[in-house]
Enzyme design. Structure first.
Site, mmCIF file in Angstrom:
data_model
loop_
_atom_site.group_PDB
_atom_site.id
_atom_site.type_symbol
_atom_site.label_atom_id
_atom_site.label_comp_id
_atom_site.label_asym_id
_atom_site.label_seq_id
_atom_site.Cartn_x
_atom_site.Cartn_y
_atom_site.Cartn_z
ATOM 1 N N ASP A 292 0.822 -1.214 0.000
ATOM 2 C CA ASP A 292 0.000 0.000 0.000
ATOM 3 C C ASP A 292 0.854 1.260 0.000
ATOM 4 O OD1 ASP A 292 -2.213 -1.613 0.045
ATOM 5 O OD2 ASP A 292 -2.518 -1.473 2.216
ATOM 6 N N GLU A 293 2.077 1.158 0.512
ATOM 7 C CA GLU A 293 2.977 2.309 0.544
ATOM 8 C C GLU A 293 4.088 2.161 -0.503
ATOM 9 O OE1 GLU A 293 4.297 3.003 4.528
ATOM 10 O OE2 GLU A 293 2.281 2.824 5.370
#
Length: 437
Positions: free
Chosen positions: A378-379
């Protein structure tokens, strides 16, 4: 002579002139229209009124072929009468399905011999262009040294009256994998499923990044290309002994380096073949010098080492797009390699269906590492999920196949390596699948 009445009357769907000539098609009696409004009792027991317009619409539906392709057989409808009748405006002919061997599987399109013929013709044409065949079936392109080694084998085989693929057999080495294409072993054979080609000569611990090129006969030792990305045309050359585990070793930058490594470190030397091994090493040195191919160079390997973000259990390391300034693309796993190995050891020889409780107990420790890897994606630190997927793969635990594959799908998708997704989808932790032996 009076004709017998057709059971369908004026609303008959048949268009065959022979049928029209044989049967009468009287119009509905006048009182039919009046009785058409009489209640009709459906299956559910409720009363449903049908008007004359409804009946006409139903007859129209019948004419438009809202019925099975083959009419229900009755005393007024024989196969001879039905032959040539029209179905939805298209002439319909009866035919017999061709006999299809069970070996072709149960795919419906194979029941059409014309489609099967087209597939075989396309396959035959593809075989005429080995490079295109390899690209199409194995999803990768071969490095220049691949063709150079084949040229070397043709020359050496011509001197000894030996097939190119058998030149190294006296030393226990056999050319396989994509060299089977150059050797013509894929010609005039049954067309296989796409996954069979992707598994061709793929050993137990071979990840998608590795492609076997030659093997030591009768052992688990095999050499091949290591490509961090399927678009990496050059790659490096690595080897693995599947009987010793999942670890790979980079042995050079081209296939001649791999041959020299084998002759110097792996081949069994006896008083009977010692001189032959020395002679072959000299021939390789002379050939590569003539063709301008450098042996034992390490520039590409040194450059790759700088791009490696982690080692992984196979020891070759993982290379993914990584911005070191922004620290984006990779972060370490939640647990150390030692702790992860300990956790994964609990899945060894564990049958997921037979030992559900033990499996769930082991997953309690593994799940937080998986969750953390997904959060890293997600990052934009997608290298983490690839590292975890590769470690699960290298553990060899078959009960983790369905756990690791989604991790691979996500990681390879983010790294823009879709070819490796296709390979891992069909990859099975088992003995090598060899289409041609």
């Amino acid at each position: 002579m009076d004709k017998p009445d057709c059971k369908y009357g004026a609303g008959c769907y048949q268009k065959n002139p022979a049928h029209k000539e044989k049967y009468a098609h009287p119009a509905k009696a006048t009182n039919d229209a009046t009785t058409a409004t009489a209640p009709v009792l459906p299956d559910d027991g409720t009363i449903n009124k049908r008007t004359g317009g409804d009946i006409e619409q139903e007859l129209e539906d019948i004419k438009r072929c809202k019925r099975p392709p083959t009419p229900e057989k009755d005393e007024h409808n024989t196969e001879e009468e039905d032959t040539g009748s029209e179905y939805h405006g298209i002439s319909r002919q009866r035919y017999t399905l061709p006999t299809v061997p069970m070996s072709v599987g149960m795919m419906s399109d194979l029941y059409d011999p014309q489609i099967e013929y087209s597939k075989q013709a396309e396959y035959k044409e593809l075989c005429e262009d080995p490079r295109n065949f390899i690209k199409h079936k194995f999803l990768v392109e071969m490095a220049p040294c691949f063709d150079s080694l084949w040229e070397f084998c043709i020359e050496q085989g011509g001197k000894a009256n030996t097939k190119p693929e058998d030149v190294f057999l006296p030393f226990g080495l056999q050319l396989v994998g994509p060299y089977d294409v150059l050797a013509g072993k894929f010609k005039n054979v049954q067309v296989h499923e796409p996954g069979d080609y992707l598994r061709h000569w793929r050993f137990f611990f071979d990840p998608p990044e590795f492609q076997t090129v030659f093997v030591q006969k009768g052992t688990g030792t095999h050499y091949g290309y290591w490509r961090d990305s399927p678009d990496d045309v050059d790659g490096l050359v690595a080897c693995n002994d599947v009987n010793k585990g999942c670890e790979f070793k980079i042995v050079g930058e081209n296939l001649f380096d791999g041959l020299m490594h084998y002759l110097e470190n792996v081949a069994t030397v006896t008083p009977f073949n010692k001189s032959k091994i020395s002679d072959m090493k000299k021939r390789i040195n002379d050939w590569t010098h003539l063709k301008g191919i450098s042996l034992k160079a390490n520039s590409k390997q040194n450059a790759r080492n700088k791009l490696t973000v982690c080692k992984t259990f196979h020891k070759v390391g993982l290379v993914v797009p990584y911005d070191r300034k922004k620290d984006v693309g990779y972060r370490p796993l939640l647990e150390s390699d030692a702790k992860l190995r300990k956790i994964l050891s609990k899945f060894d020889k564990l049958d997921r269906s037979a030992n559900k409780d033990q499996y769930q107990e082991a997953m309690v420790e593994l799940q937080p590492i998986i969750t953390a890897a997904n959060l890293a994606v997600d990052e934009c630190d997608f290298g983490t999920i690839l590292e975890l997927a590769m470690d699960l793969f290298c553990s060899g635990a078959k009960c983790l196949n369905e756990v690791m594959k989604p991790l691979f799908f996500t990681g390879y998708s983010m790294a823009k390596r879709p070819q490796y997704i296709a390979i891992i989808k069909v990859s099975k932790l088992a003995d090598p699948v060899c289409i041609m032996r």
